[in-house]
Design an enzyme around this catalytic site. Sequence first.
Site, PDB file in Angstrom:
ATOM      1  N   VAL A 282     -26.662  -3.825 -33.852  1.00 46.17           N
ATOM      2  CA  VAL A 282     -26.379  -2.511 -33.334  1.00 46.17           C
ATOM      3  C   VAL A 282     -25.417  -1.311 -34.312  1.00 46.17           C
ATOM      4  O   VAL A 282     -26.047  -0.430 -34.481  1.00 46.17           O
ATOM      5  CB  VAL A 282     -25.763  -2.391 -32.071  1.00 46.17           C
ATOM      6  CG1 VAL A 282     -25.760  -1.146 -31.505  1.00 46.17           C
ATOM      7  CG2 VAL A 282     -26.873  -3.330 -31.224  1.00 46.17           C
ATOM      8  N   ASP A 283     -24.524  -1.991 -34.771  1.00 43.54           N
ATOM      9  CA  ASP A 283     -23.551  -1.356 -35.569  1.00 43.54           C
ATOM     10  C   ASP A 283     -24.543  -0.683 -36.927  1.00 43.54           C
ATOM     11  O   ASP A 283     -24.405   0.295 -37.435  1.00 43.54           O
ATOM     12  CB  ASP A 283     -22.126  -2.214 -36.166  1.00 43.54           C
ATOM     13  CG  ASP A 283     -21.204  -2.025 -35.209  1.00 43.54           C
ATOM     14  OD1 ASP A 283     -21.406  -1.313 -34.376  1.00 43.54           O
ATOM     15  OD2 ASP A 283     -20.336  -3.121 -35.349  1.00 43.54           O
TER      16      ASP A 283
END
Length: 413
Positions: A182-183
């Site tokens: 996600v990062d």
Amino acid sequence: MSTDKSALAGIRVIDMSRVFAAPVGAQILGDLGADVIKVERPGVGDDGRGYGFSWVPGKDGLETRHSSFFTVSNRNKRSITLNHSKPEGQEIIRKLVATADVLIENYKVGDLKRFGLDYESLKAINPRLIYCSVTGFGQSGPMAALPGYDGLFQATGGMMAVTGIPEGQPGAGPLKTGPSLVDFVTGHNTALAILGALMYRNRTGEGQYIDIALLDSSVAMVSHIMQDYLISGNAPPRLGNGGNGGGPADLIYCSDGIIYLTAGTDEHWRRLTVLMEQPELNGDPRFDTNLKRGKTNRAELMEIINAWSRPFTVSEVQTKLDGAGIPAARYNELPDVWEEPQVQHRKLRATTPHAYAESGSVDLIQSPLAQMSESPATIRMAPPMLGEHTREILGELGYDAAAVEALQEAKVI
């Protein structure tokens, strides 16, 4: 006309972000040629310098504070240390902004406004500024003030709901992905939004504010599986290593290793039945649709395929599958990745000079944008030491040696 082949030559980015997602976005801009100035806290620096389990060894015992997290997300940047809580530090940032095209920050919502470093305040100095805020939940809404990290959004946004061992099998339940995906994807969305804003500014002359949230990226990342739910109203089950677009698609086991097989189309499935010398399976009512092969009767089918593959080596099975035009790839442990001929051909291991490293260099992961024919992404600098370029950058802003010493005495830098 400039002879610099970098796509973003002449673009200056002020990177006031920390940890991973937003620094990845700033790094992509740096890879494409932007001058990225990383603003860090004096003596402490980016929190990401302390994340991860490995650090680049320094020359003569020097502590580089180049953790794996920091090293993978901060190349092609210059580091200046600034205490933005002090008026002198705020003034330096304003001077930088006057020369900049982009500012990226990932402080808590409203935090920089206390110091006059919010978008509206800096827009008054530079109306063409593109100001990008990266937070967990966005700039507004009931959860906007909450902190957020990758794992939280894998849980909240649906990623973990569709990742993990299927129900009814040993160890069943949701799983987080290994990398901080996600990062990583949020970082790419950050860079993409900024590139779009730069194109808009080229047409209109106007800067703008960008609100990027990890939550938004995490929901979008579930992609076609989430779309399947929106269409059908039914939540697809976790499939473990099984493909979610067709079948058979899963790990198959050989005498000396593992291969991932994807025979998700009807034609690939037909070819596989011929290769296994079991062509009758192609018309078998248990496996005559993609749904049955990939979901309903998946476990039964994979047992049949594994019974065929187990007597052979990985090389033998891979050769057979390649010869039949059936998509498949060897499963690699991390050391094996770098032995792959195609990985070596693409030069994905980018050994980069590093003046402060014990070995004199550091191995980085090449940018996936390095194959652009006219303006490729490049790695020009190793990640910076904390404050490595402070004096250089202040000199560019007109500070002489005495002024720099005074700032250091006042603990502004």
